[in-house]
Design an enzyme around this catalytic site. Structure first.
Site, PDB file in Angstrom:
ATOM      1  N   GLY A  31       0.843  -1.284  -0.149  1.00 17.15           N
ATOM      2  CA  GLY A  31      -0.082  -0.149   0.017  1.00 17.15           C
ATOM      3  C   GLY A  31       0.800   1.118   0.232  1.00 17.15           C
ATOM      4  O   GLY A  31       2.135   1.323  -0.351  1.00 17.15           O
ATOM      5  N   LEU A  33       0.603   3.504  -2.329  1.00 17.41           N
ATOM      6  CA  LEU A  33       0.895   3.716  -3.651  1.00 17.41           C
ATOM      7  C   LEU A  33       1.533   4.738  -3.920  1.00 17.41           C
ATOM      8  O   LEU A  33       1.014   5.921  -3.630  1.00 17.41           O
ATOM      9  CB  LEU A  33      -0.100   3.226  -4.271  1.00 17.41           C
ATOM     10  CG  LEU A  33      -0.913   1.767  -4.204  1.00 17.41           C
ATOM     11  CD1 LEU A  33      -1.955   1.576  -5.044  1.00 17.41           C
ATOM     12  CD2 LEU A  33       0.226   0.699  -3.940  1.00 17.41           C
ATOM     13  N   HIS A  34       2.472   4.679  -4.840  1.00 12.25           N
ATOM     14  CA  HIS A  34       3.291   5.994  -5.798  1.00 12.25           C
ATOM     15  C   HIS A  34       3.225   5.579  -7.305  1.00 12.25           C
ATOM     16  O   HIS A  34       2.795   4.495  -7.549  1.00 12.25           O
ATOM     17  CB  HIS A  34       4.360   6.223  -5.039  1.00 12.25           C
ATOM     18  CG  HIS A  34       5.489   5.163  -4.866  1.00 12.25           C
ATOM     19  ND1 HIS A  34       6.089   4.539  -5.860  1.00 12.25           N
ATOM     20  CD2 HIS A  34       5.879   4.400  -3.893  1.00 12.25           C
ATOM     21  CE1 HIS A  34       6.709   3.551  -5.469  1.00 12.25           C
ATOM     22  NE2 HIS A  34       6.780   3.320  -4.187  1.00 12.25           N
ATOM     23  N   GLY A  36       5.720   4.621  -8.750  1.00 10.41           N
ATOM     24  CA  GLY A  36       6.192   3.325  -9.045  1.00 10.41           C
ATOM     25  C   GLY A  36       5.474   1.890  -9.204  1.00 10.41           C
ATOM     26  O   GLY A  36       5.337   1.159 -10.130  1.00 10.41           O
ATOM     27  N   HIS A  37       4.365   2.143  -7.959  1.00  9.78           N
ATOM     28  CA  HIS A  37       3.420   1.016  -8.227  1.00  9.78           C
ATOM     29  C   HIS A  37       2.615   1.221  -9.381  1.00  9.78           C
ATOM     30  O   HIS A  37       2.287   0.019  -9.909  1.00  9.78           O
ATOM     31  CB  HIS A  37       2.706   1.087  -6.779  1.00  9.78           C
ATOM     32  CG  HIS A  37       3.445   1.029  -5.616  1.00  9.78           C
ATOM     33  ND1 HIS A  37       3.493   1.798  -4.388  1.00  9.78           N
ATOM     34  CD2 HIS A  37       4.068  -0.171  -5.153  1.00  9.78           C
ATOM     35  CE1 HIS A  37       4.050   1.415  -3.531  1.00  9.78           C
ATOM     36  NE2 HIS A  37       4.573   0.052  -3.781  1.00  9.78           N
ATOM     37  N   GLY A 149       9.306  -3.882  -8.720  1.00 14.41           N
ATOM     38  CA  GLY A 149      10.403  -2.874  -8.922  1.00 14.41           C
ATOM     39  C   GLY A 149      11.664  -3.007  -8.361  1.00 14.41           C
ATOM     40  O   GLY A 149      11.975  -3.898  -7.485  1.00 14.41           O
ATOM     41  N   GLU A 150      12.622  -2.745  -9.297  1.00 11.22           N
ATOM     42  CA  GLU A 150      13.989  -2.804  -9.077  1.00 11.22           C
ATOM     43  C   GLU A 150      14.808  -2.058  -8.020  1.00 11.22           C
ATOM     44  O   GLU A 150      15.791  -2.552  -7.674  1.00 11.22           O
ATOM     45  CB  GLU A 150      14.749  -2.792 -10.455  1.00 11.22           C
ATOM     46  CG  GLU A 150      14.555  -3.882 -11.532  1.00 11.22           C
ATOM     47  CD  GLU A 150      15.413  -3.321 -12.755  1.00 11.22           C
ATOM     48  OE1 GLU A 150      16.009  -2.457 -12.871  1.00 11.22           O
ATOM     49  OE2 GLU A 150      15.450  -4.467 -13.490  1.00 11.22           O
ATOM     50  N   MET A 186      11.441   6.410  -5.399  1.00 13.25           N
ATOM     51  CA  MET A 186      10.008   6.684  -4.929  1.00 13.25           C
ATOM     52  C   MET A 186       9.815   5.249  -3.953  1.00 13.25           C
ATOM     53  O   MET A 186      10.327   3.994  -4.117  1.00 13.25           O
ATOM     54  CB  MET A 186       8.942   6.493  -6.039  1.00 13.25           C
ATOM     55  CG  MET A 186       8.768   7.789  -6.755  1.00 13.25           C
ATOM     56  SD  MET A 186       7.212   7.882  -7.772  1.00 13.25           S
ATOM     57  CE  MET A 186       7.540   9.517  -8.308  1.00 13.25           C
ATOM     58  N   SER A 187       9.316   5.619  -2.787  1.00 11.75           N
ATOM     59  CA  SER A 187       9.319   4.653  -1.911  1.00 11.75           C
ATOM     60  C   SER A 187       8.048   4.951  -0.794  1.00 11.75           C
ATOM     61  O   SER A 187       7.845   6.194  -0.564  1.00 11.75           O
ATOM     62  CB  SER A 187      10.572   4.404  -1.144  1.00 11.75           C
ATOM     63  OG  SER A 187      10.162   3.578   0.273  1.00 11.75           O
TER      64      SER A 187
END
Length: 282
Positions: A31, A33-34, A36-37, A149-150, A186-187
């Protein structure tokens, strides 16, 4: 858009809309979310008949109780972001009891040593928790493809190893890191930073990106010393680790081998908030 809070409801729906030709894409998240998600969701939508996203803060992968308690939980906002991408995405937001069925413990895994490096050294039991929840979600959803995500590159390699060893019929897809305008990866944890901390946190990417340029001409020891000195200039930031490692084995690079691919990995604390990043070096 459909929201499912129990695995039985989700499985029943997936069975009703799936056949042998159906490709299910899956994006596991905790959750908050940004972009990247959302990029992972877009990738899944492009390549699958059905896309499922899970929103579940997994307690067994936290070795720090305070980190678990403070992890952002923003389900309503998350759902609005998902809707902005597509109304066809299935959202799975189960309870801890529904997933763990009253036994909230992780299963021990052997990831052939991948779990002993970097994050594994500083977060005991973390990857047992990751392996447990990802395996459980794969068993419930039975995805054709799963997207990660990497930024969490070690986790990506761990999940691939778990799939290989358990022979699960899932293709694990690694997707590029999404970054804020200042380069910060982004995290979900970025939401806990103050505006000033978020701005200054650009130093993490700036420093690790410079190691990419240094890698061609400097030794690993020299590069590590450079990174340590850079963070000494920023007393609000505590460098937990910096490591250059083989992409495949995650073992530390001692002497460069042109036949191998290497990455730089970093973990930094700012105001007790832990941030990680990685870049490919060759």
């Amino acid at each position: 858009m459909l929201l499912f809070n129990t695995q039985n409801e989700l499985v029943s729906h997936l069975n009703s809309v799936s056949n042998k030709e159906t490709s299910i894409g899956f994006v596991p998240t905790m959750g908050a979310l940004h972009e990247g998600h959302l990029s992972l969701l877009k990738e899944s939508l492009k390549n699958n008949s059905v896309t499922v996203i899970s929103i579940f803060v997994n307690p067994t992968q936290f070795n720090n109780v305070e980190d678990l308690t403070k992890y952002p939980k923003t389900l309503e906002k998350d759902i609005e972001k998902i809707k902005s991408i597509s109304n066809e995405i299935l959202v799975f937001a189960p309870s801890v009891d529904d997933i763990y069925e009253g036994k909230t413990v992780s299963t021990p895994f052997n990831f052939d040593g991948l779990e002993n490096q970097m994050e594994g050294k500083f977060r005991p039991g973390h990857f047992d928790g990751v392996g447990t929840i990802v395996k459980r979600l794969f068993e419930i959803i039975k995805p054709s493809n799963a997207y990660f995500g990497e930024k969490d590159f070690q986790q990506l390699q761990i999940v691939k190893k778990m799939v290989e060893k358990t022979k699960m019929p899932v293709t694990v897809v690694g997707c590029p890191i999404y970054r804020e305008k200042n380069g910060l990866a982004m995290s979900s944890r970025n939401e806990r930073l103050s505006d000033a901390e978020r701005k200054e946190a650009a130093i993490i990417y700036q420093t690790i990106f410079q190691t990419k340029n240094l890698f061609a001409s400097k030794s690993v020891k020299e590069i590590t010393e450079f990174v340590i000195k850079e963070f000494q200039k920023h007393p609000n930031f505590e460098l937990e680790y910096f490591q250059i490692a083989d992409e495949a084995t995650l073992l530390p690079c001692i002497r460069k081998n042109r036949a191998k691919k290497y990455r730089a990995f970093i973990a930094v604390f700012v105001n007790k908030i832990r941030l990680i990043d990685t870049v490919s070096l060759n």
